[in-house]
Every structure is written in C-alpha cells, then in structure tokens.
Design a protein around this motif. Structure first.
Motif, PDB file in Angstrom:
ATOM      1  N   ARG A 217      45.459 167.038  14.111  1.00 37.77           N
ATOM      2  CA  ARG A 217      44.051 167.417  14.298  1.00 37.77           C
ATOM      3  C   ARG A 217      43.916 168.631  15.211  1.00 37.77           C
ATOM      4  NH1 ARG A 217      39.195 163.330  13.621  1.00 37.77           N
ATOM      5  NH2 ARG A 217      38.411 165.404  13.109  1.00 37.77           N
ATOM      6  N   ALA A 218      44.698 169.638  14.908  1.00 38.40           N
ATOM      7  CA  ALA A 218      44.648 170.891  15.663  1.00 38.40           C
ATOM      8  C   ALA A 218      43.757 171.883  14.927  1.00 38.40           C
ATOM      9  CB  ALA A 218      46.051 171.466  15.826  1.00 38.40           C
ATOM     10  N   PRO A 219      43.156 172.822  15.631  1.00 40.75           N
ATOM     11  CA  PRO A 219      42.321 173.822  14.950  1.00 40.75           C
ATOM     12  C   PRO A 219      43.163 174.770  14.105  1.00 40.75           C
ATOM     13  CG  PRO A 219      42.516 174.331  17.287  1.00 40.75           C
ATOM     14  CD  PRO A 219      43.143 172.988  17.097  1.00 40.75           C
ATOM     15  N   ALA A 220      42.722 175.004  12.881  1.00 41.46           N
ATOM     16  CA  ALA A 220      43.339 176.035  12.048  1.00 41.46           C
ATOM     17  C   ALA A 220      42.830 177.400  12.501  1.00 41.46           C
ATOM     18  CB  ALA A 220      43.009 175.798  10.580  1.00 41.46           C
ATOM     19  N   VAL A 234      48.138 177.620  14.388  1.00 45.23           N
ATOM     20  CA  VAL A 234      47.146 178.237  15.259  1.00 45.23           C
ATOM     21  C   VAL A 234      47.583 179.611  15.742  1.00 45.23           C
ATOM     22  CG1 VAL A 234      48.027 177.308  17.433  1.00 45.23           C
ATOM     23  CG2 VAL A 234      45.559 177.656  17.157  1.00 45.23           C
ATOM     24  N   LEU A 235      48.865 179.955  15.574  1.00 41.06           N
ATOM     25  CA  LEU A 235      49.346 181.282  15.938  1.00 41.06           C
ATOM     26  C   LEU A 235      49.099 182.311  14.847  1.00 41.06           C
ATOM     27  CD1 LEU A 235      52.753 180.371  17.627  1.00 41.06           C
ATOM     28  CD2 LEU A 235      50.550 180.796  18.716  1.00 41.06           C
ATOM     29  N   ALA A 236      48.442 181.911  13.763  1.00 41.46           N
ATOM     30  CA  ALA A 236      48.072 182.813  12.665  1.00 41.46           C
ATOM     31  C   ALA A 236      49.283 183.347  11.919  1.00 41.46           C
ATOM     32  CB  ALA A 236      47.209 183.968  13.179  1.00 41.46           C
ATOM     33  N   ILE A 237      50.331 182.561  11.819  1.00 42.73           N
ATOM     34  CA  ILE A 237      51.516 182.964  11.066  1.00 42.73           C
ATOM     35  C   ILE A 237      51.720 181.996   9.908  1.00 42.73           C
ATOM     36  CG2 ILE A 237      52.639 184.029  13.048  1.00 42.73           C
ATOM     37  CD1 ILE A 237      54.342 181.536  13.336  1.00 42.73           C
ATOM     38  N   ASP A 406      43.905 171.261  21.330  1.00 42.96           N
ATOM     39  CA  ASP A 406      42.918 172.329  21.192  1.00 42.96           C
ATOM     40  C   ASP A 406      43.455 173.634  21.769  1.00 42.96           C
ATOM     41  OD1 ASP A 406      40.722 171.052  19.898  1.00 42.96           O
ATOM     42  OD2 ASP A 406      40.333 169.948  21.741  1.00 42.96           O
ATOM     43  N   VAL A 407      42.654 174.684  21.584  1.00 38.11           N
ATOM     44  CA  VAL A 407      42.956 176.001  22.140  1.00 38.11           C
ATOM     45  C   VAL A 407      42.085 176.207  23.371  1.00 38.11           C
ATOM     46  CG1 VAL A 407      42.959 178.481  21.731  1.00 38.11           C
ATOM     47  CG2 VAL A 407      43.583 176.914  19.886  1.00 38.11           C
ATOM     48  N   TRP A 408      42.724 176.556  24.480  1.00 36.63           N
ATOM     49  CA  TRP A 408      42.019 176.762  25.745  1.00 36.63           C
ATOM     50  C   TRP A 408      42.166 178.230  26.119  1.00 36.63           C
ATOM     51  CZ3 TRP A 408      39.707 172.218  27.137  1.00 36.63           C
ATOM     52  CH2 TRP A 408      40.218 171.067  26.558  1.00 36.63           C
ATOM     53  N   ALA A 409      41.024 178.913  26.233  1.00 37.81           N
ATOM     54  CA  ALA A 409      41.059 180.362  26.421  1.00 37.81           C
ATOM     55  C   ALA A 409      40.394 180.824  27.710  1.00 37.81           C
ATOM     56  CB  ALA A 409      40.391 181.056  25.225  1.00 37.81           C
ATOM     57  N   GLY A 469      54.913 171.098  28.509  1.00 34.22           N
ATOM     58  CA  GLY A 469      54.411 170.779  27.179  1.00 34.22           C
ATOM     59  C   GLY A 469      53.344 171.713  26.657  1.00 34.22           C
ATOM     60  N   LEU A 470      53.281 172.953  27.132  1.00 33.21           N
ATOM     61  CA  LEU A 470      52.220 173.886  26.754  1.00 33.21           C
ATOM     62  C   LEU A 470      52.754 174.958  25.809  1.00 33.21           C
ATOM     63  CD1 LEU A 470      50.645 174.458  30.292  1.00 33.21           C
ATOM     64  CD2 LEU A 470      50.141 172.636  28.660  1.00 33.21           C
ATOM     65  N   LEU A 471      51.844 175.525  25.012  1.00 38.39           N
ATOM     66  CA  LEU A 471      52.142 176.688  24.184  1.00 38.39           C
ATOM     67  C   LEU A 471      51.238 177.815  24.650  1.00 38.39           C
ATOM     68  CD1 LEU A 471      52.728 176.718  20.357  1.00 38.39           C
ATOM     69  CD2 LEU A 471      51.463 178.543  21.450  1.00 38.39           C
TER      70      LEU A 471
END
Length: 710
Positions: A217-220, A234-237, A406-409, A469-471
């Motif tokens: 359940r990660a954002p595309a 999520v890295l757009a690859i 999720d993505v944290w910006a 554990g982070l990307l």
C-alpha cells in the motif's frame, strides 16, 4: 545459581572468618558463580540437544552423522574451526531441515518432486524439476499427423510444431516452463565444462536465487497527471513485478508458476489474473481510500512508450515494466496506491523485511508518525520532543517511528543538543521514503542537515543519531557540528540522488552522505549509499568510518565513492568488512579491509598501518600489506576480472557477481564464499551442497543438472 546461593553452601565458620577479613572469598565465589551459571545452562540444554528441532547449531552435524548424512568434502575441517559457528557457515552446509528429513528423503528416493524439496531444504532456493527428455523431438507416425492443427496439438506434448499464436507459450520460451519440443543435445546436464539441457537422460532442476520482497500500500509515482501515467516504484523507475509464491499443496506436487518467485509476464497476467491480483497476492491497485480496484477492471497491457489507451473504467498494468495507466484525465486527487513484489538478492537497504532492532532505553516511548500514530508529520514529532526536553531535561533520548510506506517530503533539518540520542526508524513491515525534493523541482537537490551543538571541542561531542529502515532520495544527508556518532542501518540513500525511468542516475557521483567539519563517527550497516564525502582538517583527529555488509555506489568506477569533497584522500580511518564499493576509495588510513569488492581505484596514504585481506582490488593500488587478495594471489590478472550481473541500482541482480565471474573471486572470501556484500549468502556452498544431494537422490538412469532461473 547466584553468588549468594553458592556462598550459602559454605560452613558458617568459613563465612564468619571471610566476613572478618573483608569478604575476599565472597568476591572469588562471585567470579566462580558466572562459570557455574554457564555450566548449569549447558546441562539444561542437554535434553534439547537430543532432538534435531531444538538442538544447538553445533550439534546438527553430529546428529546428521548418526543418520549417515554426508557432509561435503573439505567442510568437516572448516566446521572444526570454532570461528565458523559465528559466521553462519554451519547452517548453510549442514541445514537443520535437510538433516531432519534425511530418512524421509531416502524413502522417496527416485521421485522427481523430491528434488524440488531438496533444493528448498539444502540451499533454501525454490525450484522446479523438469524431465527434459520428454521435450525431445520425435518422429510421429504419418497416420497420427492428420492435419496442421493436429501437429500443433502434438507440439504441446513434445515432438511437433510450436504454436506461434500462443503468447503465453512464447513468453515461456527458454525458461523453466518452456513446453516446446527440442532437438537432442550431446553434452550431459551434469557436465562441469559445458552443461547441456535436452538429453535422453536429462533431468533439470531450475532454481530461483533471487528473493521476493513486498511493498505494501505504497504510493505509486505519477509521471503525467493529465495522461494518468504511473510507475509502481515510488522512485519513478521501471521495476519488473515478481510473483509472491504460494506453498505447494503437497510434497508430490511439481511446482508451477504460482509456486516460484519468477517475473510476471504480460500474457501470464492476462491469462491468470485471478492468481496474481488481489490484496494479499502478487499485486494490487487502489484508486480510492478503501477497496481496491475490482478484478474485472484490471487489464494487462504493454505500456512501452505509454501508447496504450485504456477504456473508461479500466486500469492497465504492465508487469514487465512495473507501470500502470488510467484513462486520461481520471487521475485521482489523492493519488494511487499499490502493493507489489520485487526481487532482490537479500536483506539490504530500506525494505519491509524484518530488521533486528536494538532495545531502547528504559521509559523511551516512540513517537509514532503516520496513520495510526500520534503525529501527522515528522516535523511535528520533533517539535514535541524538543518541548518535552525543555520541560524534562532527562528526556534526551527519542525514537521517531514511521508507521506507513508513505513519502515524507517536509524534513530538511534536524538539530541535536549535547547528549541527545535520536533514532529515526521504520516500523515493522513498512518502508518509508524521505524525498528531499520533488522530482521536477529545482535544479539543485535539497539537503537534510543534521546539526549538532557547536562551539565545544571535538572530545565533548555527545549527540548521536540512528537512521534505520529508511529510503532517502532526491538529495544529500549532511552532518555538521558536534555529533559524536551517526549509525545508518538497513537504509538506502539512492545513488545519484534520483533515477530516470531506466535507472540512469540524474546526478552521477553526487554525494549521498556529506560529513562537513564534524568529529562524527559513521557506522554503515546493511545499507546502500552513494558517494560519501568527509571534509576533515589535517590537524584534527581523523574521523572513523565503519562499513559493514553494505554498498557504496558512486554510479561509476571512475567516480569517487569515498573521499573528500575536492577529490583528495579523506581525513578518515576506514574499516570495511563484507562490502562492495563501486568507485574509487581515497582515505588517509585503514584499520582493515576484509572480504570486500573494490571496483575502482584504492588509494591509502598511510600504508604502514592496517591490513587488506581476502579482497578484490586493482593490483596497482597503494594499500597496506595485502593477504590473499585477487587478482594478485592467483597471478592471472587478465582472467580474474571482476564482473557484476548489474551495477545500476534498481535492478533485481544489483551488485551480484556474474555467473561467468572467475571462481577465484566467487570463492575468494575467508569462508570460501564470495567477498562483498553478499558474502553472508554462502551461494557457492549452497550450490555445492545441492549438487552433492542431487547425485545421491537422482532417479536411476538419469543425469541431473542445476539451472539458474534468476
């Protein structure tokens, strides 16, 4: 037995005299009690060591010897070394499960499904067994060849024409599930020089070495909102999607495509959509907050070039490229979420796999960030922690735990005071992404700055921070000020900051971690990082960098993977074990370089300190004394060349040694395995063990061979 219990066993007169003399006997018995506790624990384990299910690792070979379990030649001597038990070698060469099933396997000897069970028990690799002799071409009777359609039907069983109208069968061509007829091959399947496949006696065991890893359940990533184009990653690859294998129904079942972690083809997805799609299956798509997209709205499509146009209500999925597409103009405002599986060699970098977590300090409750947590953003959690410190100065230790993938910006700076202990970690089963800038934002990437207290001498730097554990993508992590220690565990700092669709880095050679005028000691474990730069002054104590089971990837062997910002040797003392480095390493001194693959120039200023052991590095590199390093040790520089299956981050076989790599490298570690980050997998030993077991259990009159599907 405690020291007091042991002391109470002494006569009263002895205890009185000991008390009069200050208690020297009690102090001695305190030391003795420690060894008594060890002996007592060993006695309590004696009963458990009678059974293969509960015994210690060192007992497994002895139980195996009782049932006639054959240990590989040369392994017995290695197991006699006490140091082998801590490396995990014994669990690989003498698998507990295989020893436990030895008697059962002998009763099933000669059956083909047993070979699949052997691969799983001996090597830990899923497998499919194929009788290749059944696929050999035969000359059919003229009476049976009544029509071209009949010939096509004969081809499905062997000895006929291939059906070119079947896209599923064509996708399987050359793989473990290939059903087309073949002509006879002369080389044997088990030949060490040139193994064949399609022989009269050939039985092939196709194994999958790559493991499936989930993203839940990660954002595309939305590439084009107007056209509703997304990537699963999520890295757009582009990321090929893999099967989440389901257990086989019985031990007599031959594995099919749903039982092995293989890549999903477009035709296979279209034909067996119900097997692959669903919330707890290989992939799933959500365009709303609750229920996933229904099965009847999913279509398999080729999204190369984004030329396909889905109909109204459809969601097009390309499992080969890891892309999905909605009808133009229907991109949901809240985004698209996906569940999928990708393949990788092992537990490395940011991921949802289980990670061992150190025990927190007493009374340190984590600040949970995200859905189900107490805070909606990491900035809010940090503010609450700072307020708690001002009210209660003893609350200098904190854990920030992300609860979703999720993505944290919003995070761009972390300020630490003297004595602070901060941990940023992912919760179990999630992979949070820290994006330091938007993909189409400003030209220069943002920087996540970790600032410690300033003004004091380096010896008074006491702040510590752990990233777990982070990307991290989109920029660089910079450390400055009085930070004593930075620990990076199970993290990924994307090499090159960000990647294009095919994995090409947008900023080749750009630093992922920058140490700017800080006495920090850096510990990197089970992580993937880009370039690491350290700006230190010559008159100050050098920084220490410890690299263990990790990858430093400068995106090119000609770029600098570890050095100073100006390209000169960094003012550091380096310790590297079981790591892979793509790019040059330039350091002032090293303590030890051990079991490493150094794919680039290595330049160490002080060659009178430290040692280099069991590594591959360019032979003309100035380093401390080397021991058993390739290619010098083999004296075959032209042949013993380092070859990787892939060096682009995002590929399933990233930094794996190529199968054509020289044996001196594949077995060049101090434990007989390969050096580098995948040393702990013991793949050469697994392969040897599997081939030995195949020779023992292969049906009579057959010749078994091992073929690597991944």
């Amino acid at each position: 037995m405690t020291p007091d219990e042991l002391y109470a066993l002494l006569p009263t007169v002895i205890r009185r005299r000991d008390a009069e003399e200050g208690g020297p006997l009690r102090a001695l018995l305190t030391v003795v009690a420690e060894q008594v506790a060890v002996l007592q624990e060993d006695i309590e384990r004696l009963y458990d060591n009678w059974f293969i299910e509960t015994c210690d690792d060192w007992v497994v070979p002895y139980i195996g010897d009782l049932v006639g379990y054959e240990i590989l030649p040369g392994i017995a001597a290695a197991l006699s070394d006490d140091t082998s038990w801590g490396t995990g070698l014994s669990a690989v060469v003498v698998p507990r499960r295989d020893v436990a099933d030895t008697v059962v396997h002998r009763r099933r000897k000669g059956t083909l499904p047993l070979l699949e069970d052997l691969s799983s028990a001996v090597a830990g690799w899923p497998a499919r067994v194929v009788e290749h002799r059944r696929l050999l071409c035969v000359t059919p009777s003229v009476r049976r060849l009544t029509s071209e359609a009949g010939a096509v039907r004969e081809g499905a069983a062997g000895g006929g024409l291939a059906d070119l109208r079947s896209p599923v069968a064509l996708d399987r061509l050359g793989g473990p599930f290939d059903g087309f007829a073949r002509t006879l091959e002369v080389p044997r399947a088990g030949s060490a020089r040139r193994p064949g496949r399609y022989g009269i006696r050939s039985v092939g065991l196709h194994v999958w070495r790559l493991r499936p890893y989930s993203v839940t359940r990660a954002p595309a990533y939305c590439l084009d909102r107007d056209r509703a184009c997304y990537t699963f990653n999520v890295l757009a690859i582009d990321t090929p999607l893999f099967t989440a294998p389901v257990p086989e129904p019985s031990s007599f079942h031959v594995a099919d495509e749903s039982n092995v972690p293989g890549p999903i083809g477009r035709s296979a997805l279209a034909e067996r959509l119900n097997d692959y799609y669903g919330p707890h299956k290989s992939l799933c798509v959500w365009t709303g907050p609750d229920d996933p997209v229904p099965l009847d709205r999913i279509v398999s499509a080729d999204l190369t070039g984004w030329r396909y146009r889905p109909r109204a209500g459809q969601v097009a999925v390309d499992p080969v490229l890891g892309r999905l597409m909605l009808p133009p103009g229907t991109a949901p405002a809240h985004g698209v979420r996906v569940t999928y599986h990708y393949a990788f060699s092992g537990d490395l970098g940011g991921g949802e796999y289980p990670r061992p977590e150190p025990a927190p300090a007493d009374g340190c409750e984590p600040y949970r960030v995200g859905p189900g947590g107490d805070h909606g953003s990491i900035a809010e959690a940090l503010e609450h922690w700072q307020a708690a410190k001002r009210a209660h100065p003893h609350k200098a230790e904190a854990i920030m735990e992300f609860t979703s993938s999720d993505v944290w910006a919003e995070l761009d700076e972390i300020r630490l005071d003297a004595g602070d202990r901060l941990t940023l970690r992912a919760a179990d089963g999630v992979r949070p992404v820290l994006r330091l800038r938007g993909r189409y934002g400003e030209d220069r990437g943002r920087v996540l700055t970790i600032t410690g207290p300033r003004g004091g001498p380096p010896s008074e730097a006491t702040a510590r921070i752990v990233l777990d554990g982070l990307l991290v993508t989109g920029g660089c992590v910079r450390v400055r000020g009085g930070v004593e220690r930075l620990v990076v565990r199970h993290c990924t700092f994307v090499p090159g900051w960000e990647l294009e669709g095919r994995g090409t880095p947008l900023a080749p050679g750009a630093p992922s971690l920058d140490i700017a005028d800080s006495p920090v000691r850096v510990e990197i474990r089970r992580s993937v990082l880009g370039t690491v730069t350290v700006a230190g002054r010559a008159g100050r104590e050098p920084n220490r960098v410890d690299l263990c089971d990790s990858v430093l990837d400068a995106t090119s062997r000609d770029a600098t993977a570890l050095g100073s910002p100006n390209g000169s040797p960094a003012h550091i003392v380096l310790t590297a074990r079981s790591s892979t480095v793509i790019g040059s390493v330039r350091a002032r001194a090293v303590d030890v370089l051990e079991n490493c693959l150094l794919h680039g120039e290595v330049r160490i200023d002080r060659c009178d300190r430290g040692a280099v052991r069991f590594c591959w590095l360019p032979p003309d590199s100035p380093t401390p004394p080397r021991f058993h390093c390739q290619p010098e040790h083999s004296r075959a520089e032209e042949r013993v060349v380092l070859r990787f299956a892939a060096t682009r981050y995002g590929r399933p076989d990233y930094v794996r040694l190529a199968d054509t790599c020289a044996e001196e490298i594949r077995r060049g570690g101090d434990n007989g395995s390969e050096p580098g980050v995948w040393r702990h997998l013991f793949e050469p030993q697994r392969e040897d063990n599997l081939r030995t077991r195949l020779a023992e259990y292969t049906p009579a009159g057959c010749d078994a061979g091992v073929y690597f599907a991944t």
